[in-house]
Design a protein around this motif. Structure first.
Motif, PDB file in Angstrom:
ATOM      1  N   ARG A  18       0.842  -1.205   0.000  1.00  0.00           N
ATOM      2  CA  ARG A  18       0.000   0.000   0.000  1.00  0.00           C
ATOM      3  C   ARG A  18       0.875   1.252   0.000  1.00  0.00           C
ATOM      4  NH1 ARG A  18      -5.189   1.723   1.743  1.00  0.00           N
ATOM      5  NH2 ARG A  18      -5.234   3.965   1.399  1.00  0.00           N
ATOM      6  N   ALA A  19       1.925   1.266   0.812  1.00  0.00           N
ATOM      7  CA  ALA A  19       2.796   2.433   0.888  1.00  0.00           C
ATOM      8  C   ALA A  19       3.490   2.697  -0.441  1.00  0.00           C
ATOM      9  CB  ALA A  19       3.825   2.242   2.000  1.00  0.00           C
ATOM     10  N   ARG A  20       3.942   1.630  -1.107  1.00  0.00           N
ATOM     11  CA  ARG A  20       4.638   1.803  -2.381  1.00  0.00           C
ATOM     12  C   ARG A  20       3.680   2.223  -3.497  1.00  0.00           C
ATOM     13  NH1 ARG A  20       9.279  -2.986  -2.100  1.00  0.00           N
ATOM     14  NH2 ARG A  20      10.674  -1.769  -0.753  1.00  0.00           N
ATOM     15  N   GLN A  21       2.472   1.707  -3.473  1.00  0.00           N
ATOM     16  CA  GLN A  21       1.496   2.147  -4.469  1.00  0.00           C
ATOM     17  C   GLN A  21       1.130   3.613  -4.265  1.00  0.00           C
ATOM     18  OE1 GLN A  21      -1.763  -0.647  -4.266  1.00  0.00           O
ATOM     19  NE2 GLN A  21      -0.742  -2.115  -5.598  1.00  0.00           N
ATOM     20  N   ASP A  22       0.979   4.032  -3.006  1.00  0.00           N
ATOM     21  CA  ASP A  22       0.675   5.437  -2.723  1.00  0.00           C
ATOM     22  C   ASP A  22       1.822   6.334  -3.192  1.00  0.00           C
ATOM     23  OD1 ASP A  22      -1.737   4.743  -1.612  1.00  0.00           O
ATOM     24  OD2 ASP A  22      -1.052   4.884   0.473  1.00  0.00           O
ATOM     25  N   ARG A  23       3.056   5.923  -2.933  1.00  0.00           N
ATOM     26  CA  ARG A  23       4.210   6.716  -3.354  1.00  0.00           C
ATOM     27  C   ARG A  23       4.280   6.808  -4.872  1.00  0.00           C
ATOM     28  NH1 ARG A  23       9.838   4.657  -1.205  1.00  0.00           N
ATOM     29  NH2 ARG A  23       9.334   2.986  -2.660  1.00  0.00           N
ATOM     30  N   ALA A  24       3.987   5.705  -5.554  1.00  0.00           N
ATOM     31  CA  ALA A  24       4.005   5.721  -7.024  1.00  0.00           C
ATOM     32  C   ALA A  24       2.962   6.685  -7.576  1.00  0.00           C
ATOM     33  CB  ALA A  24       3.777   4.310  -7.568  1.00  0.00           C
ATOM     34  N   ARG A  25       1.783   6.716  -6.974  1.00  0.00           N
ATOM     35  CA  ARG A  25       0.725   7.618  -7.450  1.00  0.00           C
ATOM     36  C   ARG A  25       1.104   9.083  -7.235  1.00  0.00           C
ATOM     37  NH1 ARG A  25      -2.944   3.383  -5.724  1.00  0.00           N
ATOM     38  NH2 ARG A  25      -2.818   4.124  -3.577  1.00  0.00           N
ATOM     39  N   ARG A  26       1.841   9.369  -6.157  1.00  0.00           N
ATOM     40  CA  ARG A  26       2.224  10.749  -5.870  1.00  0.00           C
ATOM     41  C   ARG A  26       3.352  11.234  -6.787  1.00  0.00           C
ATOM     42  NH1 ARG A  26       1.876   8.873  -0.445  1.00  0.00           N
ATOM     43  NH2 ARG A  26       4.141   8.726  -0.375  1.00  0.00           N
ATOM     44  N   GLN A 198      13.516   0.582 -12.362  1.00  0.00           N
ATOM     45  CA  GLN A 198      12.942   1.900 -12.105  1.00  0.00           C
ATOM     46  C   GLN A 198      11.464   1.925 -12.469  1.00  0.00           C
ATOM     47  OE1 GLN A 198      14.012   4.465 -10.562  1.00  0.00           O
ATOM     48  NE2 GLN A 198      12.479   5.995 -11.124  1.00  0.00           N
ATOM     49  N   ASP A 199      11.093   1.308 -13.589  1.00  0.00           N
ATOM     50  CA  ASP A 199       9.683   1.238 -13.968  1.00  0.00           C
ATOM     51  C   ASP A 199       8.870   0.456 -12.939  1.00  0.00           C
ATOM     52  OD1 ASP A 199       9.724   2.809 -16.203  1.00  0.00           O
ATOM     53  OD2 ASP A 199       9.052   1.250 -17.594  1.00  0.00           O
ATOM     54  N   LEU A 200       9.418  -0.643 -12.434  1.00  0.00           N
ATOM     55  CA  LEU A 200       8.696  -1.420 -11.431  1.00  0.00           C
ATOM     56  C   LEU A 200       8.432  -0.587 -10.176  1.00  0.00           C
ATOM     57  CD1 LEU A 200      10.531  -4.869 -11.731  1.00  0.00           C
ATOM     58  CD2 LEU A 200       8.256  -4.271 -12.583  1.00  0.00           C
ATOM     59  N   ARG A 201       9.409   0.220  -9.762  1.00  0.00           N
ATOM     60  CA  ARG A 201       9.191   1.105  -8.610  1.00  0.00           C
ATOM     61  C   ARG A 201       8.104   2.126  -8.914  1.00  0.00           C
ATOM     62  NH1 ARG A 201      14.881   0.337  -7.934  1.00  0.00           N
ATOM     63  NH2 ARG A 201      15.356   2.047  -9.363  1.00  0.00           N
ATOM     64  N   ARG A 202       8.100   2.666 -10.122  1.00  0.00           N
ATOM     65  CA  ARG A 202       7.110   3.690 -10.479  1.00  0.00           C
ATOM     66  C   ARG A 202       5.728   3.090 -10.739  1.00  0.00           C
ATOM     67  NH1 ARG A 202       9.900   6.950 -15.177  1.00  0.00           N
ATOM     68  NH2 ARG A 202       7.889   8.063 -15.147  1.00  0.00           N
ATOM     69  N   MET A 203       5.656   1.762 -10.849  1.00  0.00           N
ATOM     70  CA  MET A 203       4.367   1.072 -10.885  1.00  0.00           C
ATOM     71  C   MET A 203       3.860   0.763  -9.475  1.00  0.00           C
ATOM     72  SD  MET A 203       4.940  -1.818 -13.815  1.00  0.00           S
ATOM     73  CE  MET A 203       5.484  -1.441 -15.474  1.00  0.00           C
ATOM     74  N   GLY A 204       4.714   0.942  -8.462  1.00  0.00           N
ATOM     75  CA  GLY A 204       4.371   0.503  -7.117  1.00  0.00           C
ATOM     76  C   GLY A 204       4.476  -0.996  -6.976  1.00  0.00           C
ATOM     77  N   ALA A 205       5.311  -1.623  -7.825  1.00  0.00           N
ATOM     78  CA  ALA A 205       5.370  -3.082  -7.887  1.00  0.00           C
ATOM     79  C   ALA A 205       6.751  -3.637  -7.551  1.00  0.00           C
ATOM     80  CB  ALA A 205       4.957  -3.557  -9.283  1.00  0.00           C
TER      81      ALA A 205
END
Length: 281
Positions: A18-26, A198-205
């Motif tokens: 949840r935290a990583r998905q929220d960070r990706a959306r921001r 880097q893309d995986l991080r920006r996906m929140g994945a």
């Protein structure tokens, strides 16, 4: 306390997810996989010739049902990711449940599918897309080889993914009628392995496995991983390939009016006779 041997193993840290998905959306999210799924979801729902009134989106990282498709439904409940895998859904309260790129991070997938099945009214539909199959197999292999060389051991880097047959069996186990699964393979090319990560991080994945390494990766290991990735999975122009298998699954809550399979031995025509006649023409 007596342990429950039937309890599902805890593989994923859902609070971290949840935290990583929220960070990706921001930040600056990477959405090409989600956009592909959203477009395909719309096409699949438009092909279903029936009305759905009450709908739930389960754990989808972004808004899935958008206008004008959303106008087709009377109500849409969106359930966000949290620590719990208990869905706040009443029995037989929904006509349709959808989920996109979320079920691969579930610890107890059979249990979640059973909850969805109970929440659907008779002849209600589950339609979902999840990452599975051979997704990120290149990254998994490159990391395993690099860690074996540099650190004399392998740590969990890429989540285990269910395959197509497993998902079909789970739908049947959960009590869905007319279960259907298919896979959409997407191969994406990158300049190098670090661009993929880097893309995986920006996906929140990025990695949210409970058993993940808690200390920073060694620079030598990361560099060797990128070398191995390029050696094994690069095209002639030097760009590397990354595989994403999107598994689509659908199933209906049983209803008396649904098409039923024929009972064994009830066919009125013989396959052997049909083949014989075809050979005589």
């Amino acid at each position: 306390m007596v342990s429950n041997p039937a309890a599902a193993p805890i593989l994923f840290d859902r609070a971290l997810l949840r935290a990583r998905q929220d960070r990706a959306r921001r930040g600056e999210p990477v959405t090409f996989l989600f956009d592909r799924v959203a477009e395909d979801m719309e096409e699949r729902l438009q092909a279903v010739m029936r009305d759905f009134s009450n709908v739930a989106e389960v754990w989808t990282p972004r808004e899935l049902l958008r206008k004008p498709l959303a106008d087709r439904f009377r109500s849409i409940v969106r359930i966000d990711v949290d620590r719990s895998e208990t869905l706040p859904l009443q029995p037989e309260s929904l006509d349709l449940v959808v989920s996109a790129l979320a079920l691969q991070f579930v610890n107890d997938l059979p249990g979640v599918l059973a909850q969805i099945r109970r929440a659907l009214r008779p002849d209600g539909l589950l339609l979902a897309a999840m990452i599975g199959g051979d997704s990120l197999t290149e990254l998994r292999q490159a990391f395993a080889a690099a860690e074996a060389e540099r650190e004399s051991g392998v740590s969990p880097r890429v989540a285990p993914f269910a395959d197509l047959r497993d998902i079909g069996a789970l739908l049947q186990r959960a009590g869905f009628a007319l279960p259907v699964t298919d896979v959409d393979r997407v191969v994406v090319r990158y300049a190098n392995a670090f661009a993929l990560m880097q893309d995986l991080r920006r996906m929140g994945a990025a990695n949210v496995m409970i058993e993940r390494r808690r200390t920073p990766s060694r620079r030598a290991t990361l560099l060797r991983m990128a070398e191995i990735y390029a050696e094994r999975f690069a095209d002639a122009d030097g760009r590397i390939r990354a595989t994403f298998d999107i598994i689509w699954l659908s199933g209906w809550a049983p209803h008396a009016g649904q098409q039923q399979p024929l009972k064994p031995g009830s066919a009125k025509a013989s396959l052997a006779e049909a083949v014989k006649k075809a050979g005589e023409t």
